[in-house]
Design a protein around this motif. Sequence first.
Motif, PDB file in Angstrom:
ATOM      1  N   ASP A   1       0.822  -1.217   0.000  1.00 39.60           N
ATOM      2  CA  ASP A   1       0.000   0.000   0.000  1.00 39.60           C
ATOM      3  C   ASP A   1       0.853   1.263   0.000  1.00 39.60           C
ATOM      4  O   ASP A   1       0.305   2.381   0.055  1.00 39.60           O
ATOM      5  CB  ASP A   1      -0.922   0.026   1.224  1.00 39.60           C
ATOM      6  N   GLY A   2       2.186   1.111  -0.019  1.00 37.62           N
ATOM      7  CA  GLY A   2       3.079   2.265   0.015  1.00 37.62           C
ATOM      8  C   GLY A   2       3.291   2.838   1.398  1.00 37.62           C
ATOM      9  O   GLY A   2       3.916   3.891   1.551  1.00 37.62           O
ATOM     10  N   TYR A   3       2.806   2.149   2.428  1.00 40.15           N
ATOM     11  CA  TYR A   3       2.847   2.687   3.799  1.00 40.15           C
ATOM     12  C   TYR A   3       4.083   2.195   4.546  1.00 40.15           C
ATOM     13  O   TYR A   3       4.547   1.073   4.344  1.00 40.15           O
ATOM     14  CB  TYR A   3       1.588   2.259   4.560  1.00 40.15           C
ATOM     15  N   PHE A   4       4.602   3.049   5.438  1.00 37.29           N
ATOM     16  CA  PHE A   4       5.727   2.681   6.290  1.00 37.29           C
ATOM     17  C   PHE A   4       5.560   3.301   7.665  1.00 37.29           C
ATOM     18  O   PHE A   4       4.849   4.302   7.844  1.00 37.29           O
ATOM     19  CB  PHE A   4       7.063   3.149   5.687  1.00 37.29           C
ATOM     20  N   LEU A   5       6.224   2.710   8.651  1.00 36.09           N
ATOM     21  CA  LEU A   5       6.322   3.264  10.002  1.00 36.09           C
ATOM     22  C   LEU A   5       7.746   3.018  10.462  1.00 36.09           C
ATOM     23  O   LEU A   5       8.170   1.862  10.607  1.00 36.09           O
ATOM     24  CB  LEU A   5       5.323   2.585  10.948  1.00 36.09           C
ATOM     25  N   LEU A   6       8.511   4.100  10.647  1.00 36.96           N
ATOM     26  CA  LEU A   6       9.916   3.999  11.034  1.00 36.96           C
ATOM     27  C   LEU A   6      10.069   4.416  12.491  1.00 36.96           C
ATOM     28  O   LEU A   6       9.602   5.483  12.897  1.00 36.96           O
ATOM     29  CB  LEU A   6      10.775   4.907  10.142  1.00 36.96           C
ATOM     30  N   LYS A   7      10.723   3.552  13.286  1.00 38.83           N
ATOM     31  CA  LYS A   7      10.933   3.810  14.713  1.00 38.83           C
ATOM     32  C   LYS A   7      12.424   3.902  14.986  1.00 38.83           C
ATOM     33  O   LYS A   7      13.212   3.165  14.391  1.00 38.83           O
ATOM     34  CB  LYS A   7      10.329   2.680  15.548  1.00 38.83           C
ATOM     35  N   ALA A   8      12.805   4.802  15.913  1.00 40.93           N
ATOM     36  CA  ALA A   8      14.225   4.952  16.259  1.00 40.93           C
ATOM     37  C   ALA A   8      14.352   5.234  17.739  1.00 40.93           C
ATOM     38  O   ALA A   8      13.422   5.750  18.371  1.00 40.93           O
ATOM     39  CB  ALA A   8      14.859   6.079  15.446  1.00 40.93           C
ATOM     40  N   ASP A   9      15.503   4.876  18.300  1.00 38.45           N
ATOM     41  CA  ASP A   9      15.718   5.100  19.729  1.00 38.45           C
ATOM     42  C   ASP A   9      16.346   6.454  20.010  1.00 38.45           C
ATOM     43  O   ASP A   9      16.717   6.749  21.133  1.00 38.45           O
ATOM     44  CB  ASP A   9      16.560   3.971  20.329  1.00 38.45           C
ATOM     45  N   THR A  10      16.508   7.272  18.960  1.00 38.36           N
ATOM     46  CA  THR A  10      16.947   8.656  19.109  1.00 38.36           C
ATOM     47  C   THR A  10      15.994   9.540  18.317  1.00 38.36           C
ATOM     48  O   THR A  10      15.191   9.051  17.523  1.00 38.36           O
ATOM     49  CB  THR A  10      18.380   8.851  18.583  1.00 38.36           C
ATOM     50  N   GLU A  11      16.088  10.840  18.500  1.00 36.72           N
ATOM     51  CA  GLU A  11      15.202  11.744  17.771  1.00 36.72           C
ATOM     52  C   GLU A  11      15.505  11.676  16.269  1.00 36.72           C
ATOM     53  O   GLU A  11      16.664  11.743  15.853  1.00 36.72           O
ATOM     54  CB  GLU A  11      15.394  13.176  18.262  1.00 36.72           C
ATOM     55  N   LEU A  12      14.457  11.548  15.473  1.00 32.95           N
ATOM     56  CA  LEU A  12      14.610  11.491  14.024  1.00 32.95           C
ATOM     57  C   LEU A  12      14.604  12.913  13.466  1.00 32.95           C
ATOM     58  O   LEU A  12      13.568  13.572  13.430  1.00 32.95           O
ATOM     59  CB  LEU A  12      13.475  10.670  13.400  1.00 32.95           C
ATOM     60  N   ASN A  13      15.771  13.380  13.027  1.00 33.62           N
ATOM     61  CA  ASN A  13      15.881  14.726  12.455  1.00 33.62           C
ATOM     62  C   ASN A  13      15.670  14.733  10.950  1.00 33.62           C
ATOM     63  O   ASN A  13      15.333  15.758  10.369  1.00 33.62           O
ATOM     64  CB  ASN A  13      17.253  15.326  12.779  1.00 33.62           C
ATOM     65  N   SER A  14      15.873  13.576  10.330  1.00 27.47           N
ATOM     66  CA  SER A  14      15.685  13.488   8.887  1.00 27.47           C
ATOM     67  C   SER A  14      15.512  12.028   8.495  1.00 27.47           C
ATOM     68  O   SER A  14      15.951  11.118   9.210  1.00 27.47           O
ATOM     69  CB  SER A  14      16.861  14.106   8.128  1.00 27.47           C
ATOM     70  N   ILE A  15      14.876  11.817   7.346  1.00 28.84           N
ATOM     71  CA  ILE A  15      14.787  10.485   6.752  1.00 28.84           C
ATOM     72  C   ILE A  15      15.134  10.612   5.273  1.00 28.84           C
ATOM     73  O   ILE A  15      14.985  11.680   4.674  1.00 28.84           O
ATOM     74  CB  ILE A  15      13.386   9.858   6.918  1.00 28.84           C
ATOM     75  N   VAL A  16      15.609   9.507   4.688  1.00 26.62           N
ATOM     76  CA  VAL A  16      15.916   9.464   3.268  1.00 26.62           C
ATOM     77  C   VAL A  16      15.043   8.387   2.633  1.00 26.62           C
ATOM     78  O   VAL A  16      14.970   7.251   3.129  1.00 26.62           O
ATOM     79  CB  VAL A  16      17.403   9.151   3.016  1.00 26.62           C
ATOM     80  N   VAL A  17      14.371   8.772   1.546  1.00 21.43           N
ATOM     81  CA  VAL A  17      13.453   7.877   0.848  1.00 21.43           C
ATOM     82  C   VAL A  17      14.027   7.615  -0.537  1.00 21.43           C
ATOM     83  O   VAL A  17      14.303   8.560  -1.286  1.00 21.43           O
ATOM     84  CB  VAL A  17      12.045   8.500   0.740  1.00 21.43           C
ATOM     85  N   SER A  18      14.211   6.333  -0.904  1.00 23.15           N
ATOM     86  CA  SER A  18      14.785   6.032  -2.213  1.00 23.15           C
ATOM     87  C   SER A  18      14.149   4.781  -2.795  1.00 23.15           C
ATOM     88  O   SER A  18      13.726   3.879  -2.074  1.00 23.15           O
ATOM     89  CB  SER A  18      16.303   5.845  -2.111  1.00 23.15           C
ATOM     90  N   HIS A  19      14.110   4.750  -4.139  1.00 23.52           N
ATOM     91  CA  HIS A  19      13.476   3.638  -4.837  1.00 23.52           C
ATOM     92  C   HIS A  19      14.028   3.572  -6.252  1.00 23.52           C
ATOM     93  O   HIS A  19      14.438   4.582  -6.831  1.00 23.52           O
ATOM     94  CB  HIS A  19      11.960   3.838  -4.870  1.00 23.52           C
ATOM     95  N   VAL A  20      14.041   2.368  -6.819  1.00 24.36           N
ATOM     96  CA  VAL A  20      14.555   2.187  -8.161  1.00 24.36           C
ATOM     97  C   VAL A  20      13.711   2.988  -9.157  1.00 24.36           C
ATOM     98  O   VAL A  20      12.492   2.950  -9.142  1.00 24.36           O
ATOM     99  CB  VAL A  20      14.584   0.692  -8.550  1.00 24.36           C
ATOM    100  N   GLY A  21      14.399   3.783 -10.005  1.00 24.56           N
ATOM    101  CA  GLY A  21      13.720   4.573 -11.022  1.00 24.56           C
ATOM    102  C   GLY A  21      13.222   5.920 -10.553  1.00 24.56           C
ATOM    103  O   GLY A  21      12.594   6.653 -11.327  1.00 24.56           O
TER     104      GLY A  21
END
Length: 405
Positions: free
Chosen positions: A56-76
């Motif tokens: 469905d294109g959905y994600f949930l990212l968890k981290a044990d520190t504060e998330l200041n940025s995320i990088v999203v990448s995919h083929v094409g």
Amino acid sequence: MKRIAILFLLTTLLCLEAWSQQRTTVSGTVVSATTGHALAGVSVSGGGQAVVTNEDGYFLLKADTELNSIVVSHVGYRSLRIEGDELKAEGGLRIRLQPTTIQLGEVLVVAMDPRDLVYEAIRKIPKNYSSRPELFHCFYRETAMKRQRYIMVAEGVVDMYKTPYRPSFGRDRVAIRKGRRLLSPRSGDTLSVKVTGGPVTPVQLDIVKNRDLLLNDEDLDSYDMTMETPTSIGDRSQYVVSIRPRCKKPYALYYGKLYIDQETLAFTRAELSLDMSDREKATLMMLVKKPAGVRFRPKELSLLIDYRQEDGITHISYVRTTFRFNCDWRRRLFATSFTACCEMAVTSHETEPAQPISGRESFDQRDAFFDQVEFFRDSTFWQDYNIIEPTISLDRAIDRLLKSR
């Protein structure tokens, strides 16, 4: 006979254990900016953690520190960095990825010999991949469907130990840390058929390391190779080499595409589909065991192996296998269609020297998940872990299976 020696028990469910308490989260849906369609298998990373989007294109990212940025990448598609207040969008992020156009001279692509390119990429494996042992933390899920209905779900957290990508001592191993299982209670849904698959899939299907699967002289000589239109994975340009069988072998070969980083010549992705023209050969590659009297008819075996570059080293990051087949009992008029899928995503890996997984802890490819993990009980089972989020349809199927118990 060449076979992928991995066991996937359709009457089983997988689960695995996690390693840290996590505190901050970012969620969202990734779509194509041109079509608006959801994008599956997109890599989302940040805070030393990583996940992939579901169907469905959905994600949930968890981290044990504060998330200041995320990088999203995919083929094409162009990679996208999201940071600061943009991460705090109410109701989750709506991420639109833009397709990438690769500027590479058509004459260069046509003139390049794809076989020479593949062999040069093989020669550079010791340089492009890890020269020391590594320990990866992963999420794994396997499902089985009877026609359009889920009859089994198994999922868990595993540790995966990998030795260096050069001649060395030791074995790659996988250990289950936490897991759960759920099986349809209907007696007619139980099918004790074993096909290739399981949590040791990334060990067996790592084509860069396990060259017996494809990247060996004998097998490569059995394929025609063609240079295809270049593409990108994130911001990195990729050569694309398509392969197709050129002769017959005692075992089934593959159709597919190999992606090779233009700068480093590292293998970054493989999309493979087993040749189904000879049903008997395909069955030998797919089927491990079945009850007497059951007829097994293979329809599809597709493999996806993804690698991700980090600090100049390319690591395995995601593996998915999909099986489609029909089964029926002799003398019955109609066959029943089944779909089995297993996927594993690397969510993080140790930066310190990795300690091997002991033989006592490691998952044996002959084992069945169903005998090693517990039943679904707690709805917060994965609260502290990064997972491949279930699709809406899978989530509903889990609810139905739980209510039917």
